[in-house]
Design an enzyme around this catalytic site. Sequence first.
Site, PDB file in Angstrom:
ATOM      1  N   ASN A   1     -15.897  10.933  10.104  1.00  0.00           N
ATOM      2  CA  ASN A   1     -15.826   9.921   9.494  1.00  0.00           C
ATOM      3  C   ASN A   1     -16.864   8.727   9.926  1.00  0.00           C
ATOM      4  O   ASN A   1     -16.764   7.999  11.393  1.00  0.00           O
ATOM      5  CB  ASN A   1     -14.770   9.188   8.724  1.00  0.00           C
ATOM      6  CG  ASN A   1     -15.777   8.300   7.689  1.00  0.00           C
ATOM      7  OD1 ASN A   1     -16.738   9.025   6.921  1.00  0.00           O
ATOM      8  ND2 ASN A   1     -15.202   7.598   6.714  1.00  0.00           N
TER       9      ASN A   1
ATOM     10  N   TYR B   1     -10.854   5.007  15.103  1.00  0.00           N
ATOM     11  CA  TYR B   1      -9.631   6.101  13.948  1.00  0.00           C
ATOM     12  C   TYR B   1      -8.904   7.442  14.044  1.00  0.00           C
ATOM     13  O   TYR B   1      -8.407   7.384  13.650  1.00  0.00           O
ATOM     14  CB  TYR B   1      -9.858   5.553  12.709  1.00  0.00           C
ATOM     15  CG  TYR B   1      -9.052   5.209  11.181  1.00  0.00           C
ATOM     16  CD1 TYR B   1      -8.340   5.150  11.245  1.00  0.00           C
ATOM     17  CD2 TYR B   1      -9.364   5.943  10.856  1.00  0.00           C
ATOM     18  CE1 TYR B   1      -6.889   4.785  10.489  1.00  0.00           C
ATOM     19  CE2 TYR B   1      -8.610   6.694   9.823  1.00  0.00           C
ATOM     20  CZ  TYR B   1      -7.621   5.923   9.317  1.00  0.00           C
ATOM     21  OH  TYR B   1      -6.467   5.744   7.963  1.00  0.00           O
TER      22      TYR B   1
ATOM     23  N   LEU C   1     -19.832   1.305  14.801  1.00  0.00           N
ATOM     24  CA  LEU C   1     -20.270   2.745  15.225  1.00  0.00           C
ATOM     25  C   LEU C   1     -20.254   2.615  16.631  1.00  0.00           C
ATOM     26  O   LEU C   1     -19.925   1.939  16.994  1.00  0.00           O
ATOM     27  CB  LEU C   1     -22.099   2.385  15.098  1.00  0.00           C
ATOM     28  CG  LEU C   1     -22.378   2.741  13.912  1.00  0.00           C
ATOM     29  CD1 LEU C   1     -23.981   2.616  13.609  1.00  0.00           C
ATOM     30  CD2 LEU C   1     -22.253   4.368  12.591  1.00  0.00           C
TER      31      LEU C   1
ATOM     32  N   ASN D   1       4.248   5.516   9.091  1.00  0.00           N
ATOM     33  CA  ASN D   1       3.009   4.882   8.426  1.00  0.00           C
ATOM     34  C   ASN D   1       1.947   3.972   8.951  1.00  0.00           C
ATOM     35  O   ASN D   1       0.895   4.403   8.398  1.00  0.00           O
ATOM     36  CB  ASN D   1       3.355   4.579   6.900  1.00  0.00           C
ATOM     37  CG  ASN D   1       2.362   3.903   5.972  1.00  0.00           C
ATOM     38  OD1 ASN D   1       1.841   4.617   5.517  1.00  0.00           O
ATOM     39  ND2 ASN D   1       2.350   3.398   5.695  1.00  0.00           N
TER      40      ASN D   1
ATOM     41  N   GLY E   1       0.869  -1.417  -0.305  1.00  0.00           N
ATOM     42  CA  GLY E   1      -0.268  -0.202   0.113  1.00  0.00           C
ATOM     43  C   GLY E   1       1.237   1.170   0.149  1.00  0.00           C
ATOM     44  O   GLY E   1       1.932   1.918  -0.690  1.00  0.00           O
ATOM     45  N   ILE E   2       0.182   2.053   1.075  1.00  0.00           N
ATOM     46  CA  ILE E   2       1.096   3.827   0.497  1.00  0.00           C
ATOM     47  C   ILE E   2       2.581   3.816   1.361  1.00  0.00           C
ATOM     48  O   ILE E   2       3.247   4.134   0.812  1.00  0.00           O
ATOM     49  CB  ILE E   2       0.130   4.378   1.869  1.00  0.00           C
ATOM     50  CG1 ILE E   2      -1.200   4.550   0.891  1.00  0.00           C
ATOM     51  CG2 ILE E   2       0.779   5.785   1.789  1.00  0.00           C
ATOM     52  CD1 ILE E   2      -1.847   5.585   1.520  1.00  0.00           C
TER      53      ILE E   2
ATOM     54  N   ASP F   1       7.779  -3.649   8.801  1.00  0.00           N
ATOM     55  CA  ASP F   1       6.688  -4.399   9.121  1.00  0.00           C
ATOM     56  C   ASP F   1       6.367  -5.557   9.851  1.00  0.00           C
ATOM     57  O   ASP F   1       7.529  -5.630  10.455  1.00  0.00           O
ATOM     58  CB  ASP F   1       5.680  -4.282   7.756  1.00  0.00           C
ATOM     59  CG  ASP F   1       4.512  -4.451   8.046  1.00  0.00           C
ATOM     60  OD1 ASP F   1       3.667  -5.230   8.059  1.00  0.00           O
ATOM     61  OD2 ASP F   1       4.060  -3.208   6.707  1.00  0.00           O
TER      62      ASP F   1
HETATM   63  P1  NAI Z   1      -2.826  -1.285   4.337  1.00  0.00           P
HETATM   64  O1  NAI Z   1      -3.519  -1.623   5.704  1.00  0.00           O
HETATM   65  O2  NAI Z   1      -2.525  -1.807   3.111  1.00  0.00           O
HETATM   66  O3  NAI Z   1      -1.029  -0.969   4.994  1.00  0.00           O
HETATM   67  C1  NAI Z   1      -0.584  -0.670   6.298  1.00  0.00           C
HETATM   68  C2  NAI Z   1       0.621  -1.839   7.055  1.00  0.00           C
HETATM   69  O4  NAI Z   1       1.010  -1.691   8.066  1.00  0.00           O
HETATM   70  C3  NAI Z   1       0.050  -3.378   6.124  1.00  0.00           C
HETATM   71  O5  NAI Z   1       1.487  -3.944   5.283  1.00  0.00           O
HETATM   72  C4  NAI Z   1       0.256  -3.174   8.242  1.00  0.00           C
HETATM   73  O6  NAI Z   1       0.866  -4.907   7.671  1.00  0.00           O
HETATM   74  C5  NAI Z   1       0.761  -2.361   8.762  1.00  0.00           C
HETATM   75  N1  NAI Z   1       1.123  -2.806  10.131  1.00  0.00           N
HETATM   76  C6  NAI Z   1       0.272  -2.792  11.143  1.00  0.00           C
HETATM   77  N2  NAI Z   1      -0.042  -2.834  11.915  1.00  0.00           N
HETATM   78  C7  NAI Z   1       0.939  -2.517  12.096  1.00  0.00           C
HETATM   79  C8  NAI Z   1       1.436  -3.265  13.903  1.00  0.00           C
HETATM   80  N3  NAI Z   1       1.905  -2.960  14.352  1.00  0.00           N
HETATM   81  N4  NAI Z   1       3.276  -2.421  13.331  1.00  0.00           N
HETATM   82  C9  NAI Z   1       3.746  -2.499  12.275  1.00  0.00           C
HETATM   83  N5  NAI Z   1       3.066  -2.677  10.755  1.00  0.00           N
HETATM   84  C10 NAI Z   1       1.529  -2.880  11.085  1.00  0.00           C
HETATM   85  O7  NAI Z   1      -2.797   0.543   4.716  1.00  0.00           O
HETATM   86  P2  NAI Z   1      -3.019   1.807   3.604  1.00  0.00           P
HETATM   87  O8  NAI Z   1      -3.508   1.621   3.290  1.00  0.00           O
HETATM   88  O9  NAI Z   1      -1.437   1.549   2.789  1.00  0.00           O
HETATM   89  O10 NAI Z   1      -2.640   3.094   4.866  1.00  0.00           O
HETATM   90  C11 NAI Z   1      -1.134   3.416   5.307  1.00  0.00           C
HETATM   91  C12 NAI Z   1      -1.378   4.755   5.826  1.00  0.00           C
HETATM   92  O11 NAI Z   1      -2.196   5.370   5.607  1.00  0.00           O
HETATM   93  C13 NAI Z   1      -2.453   3.995   7.156  1.00  0.00           C
HETATM   94  O12 NAI Z   1      -1.879   4.971   8.271  1.00  0.00           O
HETATM   95  C14 NAI Z   1      -3.766   4.541   6.958  1.00  0.00           C
HETATM   96  O13 NAI Z   1      -4.408   4.791   8.248  1.00  0.00           O
HETATM   97  C15 NAI Z   1      -3.772   6.096   5.887  1.00  0.00           C
HETATM   98  N6  NAI Z   1      -4.520   6.595   5.717  1.00  0.00           N
HETATM   99  C16 NAI Z   1      -5.129   5.602   4.576  1.00  0.00           C
HETATM  100  C17 NAI Z   1      -6.205   5.540   3.555  1.00  0.00           C
HETATM  101  C18 NAI Z   1      -6.453   5.468   2.183  1.00  0.00           C
HETATM  102  O14 NAI Z   1      -7.314   5.814   1.487  1.00  0.00           O
HETATM  103  N7  NAI Z   1      -5.904   4.267   2.189  1.00  0.00           N
HETATM  104  C19 NAI Z   1      -6.295   7.302   3.840  1.00  0.00           C
HETATM  105  C20 NAI Z   1      -6.360   7.838   4.865  1.00  0.00           C
HETATM  106  C21 NAI Z   1      -4.813   7.750   5.980  1.00  0.00           C
END
Ligand code: NAI
Length: 446
Positions: free
Chosen positions: A346, A352, A295, A287, A217-218, A237
């Site tokens: 939201n 969150y 809810l 990240n 992801g991001i 990760d």
């Molecule tokens: P994702 O779920 O695809 O990736 C998150 C990564 O963080 C995963 O690889 C997961 O294994 C890792 N992770 C989770 N808990 C962990 C821990 N305790 N220790 C180490 N790694 C851990 O999420 P995405 O969409 O890439 O989001 C990345 C960030 O961006 C997050 O903080 C999310 O809240 C934020 N975000 C994402 C949005 C979106 O539209 N996708 C919008 C706004 C914020």
Amino acid sequence: MTDKYTQLVSRGLGRDIARKLGLPQPVPLRRHQPGDPLVAGPVLVQGTGSGADELASALLSWNLDVRRHAVPKEKLGAVILVLDELSGPEDLARPVLTAATSLRDLASNARVITVSRAAVDATGPAVAAARQGVDGLLRSLAKELRAGATGNGILLRDGTRTTSPSTLGALRFFLSGRSAFVDGQFLTVTSDAGQQPDDVEKPLAGKVAVVTGAARGIGASIARTLRRDGATVVVVDIPAAGDQLATVANEVHGTALQLDISREDAGQRIIEHAVQRHGRLDIVVHNAGITRDKLLANMDPGRWNSVIAVNIAAQLRINEALLASEHFRSSPRIVSVASTSGIAGNRGQTNYAASKGGVMGMVRATAPLLAAHGGSINAVAPGFIETEMTARIPFATREVARRLNSLQQGGQPGDVAEAIAFLASDAAGGISGEVLRVCGQNLVGA
Ligand code: NAI
């Protein structure tokens, strides 16, 4: 994930039908590719004060085609409106209405950027009114722009100039394709710290950066972008994502650290890994994040506590270790990923949004602590980004959500990564304690 609608209405019959029916017509955005020109055409710098003159001279040294007066019918890549000497709201009319005459001549994916002073530093009500007026003006103008053009502003705090290192850094970011999905936003330059890079394509050369949650992801996109910009990258990760993490580490020629960031000793483990494997630590990108939506009426302690533990408590604990470490003292940079949910709220995301609001509060309060070492900390708040997470939203809800911004499309993970790479660079060293939204000017709750 692809946005088929945008592809369909961007050419041929699809475009004609969308136009006739008055449907949204998102334009493919100009995104940064190394070696591309900074802007899509001449840059018009408007404003009568010495700040505008100094800024125009600085831009000439970037080899841009800089104009101080518009040439009728010439397509412009950008209009920079310097409003740094306002003494009352009446002062807005002349420069703003002069700039207005150029708006019909903007090239596609053009930029409009205001440079003005922060209202909080105003010496009296009239000055404050004029300065705050720029906020409303810019945010409205950004909603009027079309064809992938964006409007953003730079706010100068007391003691900073139109040519301060981070004013120029922010200007370069906003002009470039790196800010494609940033619209209707302001960046505040808080100090004269920071410096322009020797190589604009490698602003992070020589730096060691850690990115958490980088297996996909991001986070994976952030790792690739920091690498492209010259950094050596450590990707972090959870052990369960070990295989994907190793793939990303290989791709960015970095190293992998399998670690749950909510562990008590996570900060220490990160510092030790970076220093032992790469000899230093300059940048930490928080990240990693999780959602456990419900809810509030149905919320259970497990969902609430796990989100708070990963999304904010872990960051606070890691930052404490970083601040105490002698290895994180040379212009250190921290960038945290927040969310527009933490700003606008939201439904179903009280936990969150509390955690992401917490990130923004943490960033503001940590900025003075890092300043002692010439460091900075900022947050990036993404809106609707095309990821696995948003691909799971039901079709109709997703289609509405991704159009509800001024650019009428979702952002890409790379758009978030570009904002983070900029805030992690020394060109942004004079920007700290700030939140930058990467949301295409989301129209909901903001
Ligand atoms: P994702 O779920 O695809 O990736 C998150 C990564 O963080 C995963 O690889 C997961 O294994 C890792 N992770 C989770 N808990 C962990 C821990 N305790 N220790 C180490 N790694 C851990 O999420 P995405 O969409 O890439 O989001 C990345 C960030 O961006 C997050 O903080 C999310 O809240 C934020 N975000 C994402 C949005 C979106 O539209 N996708 C919008 C706004 C914020």
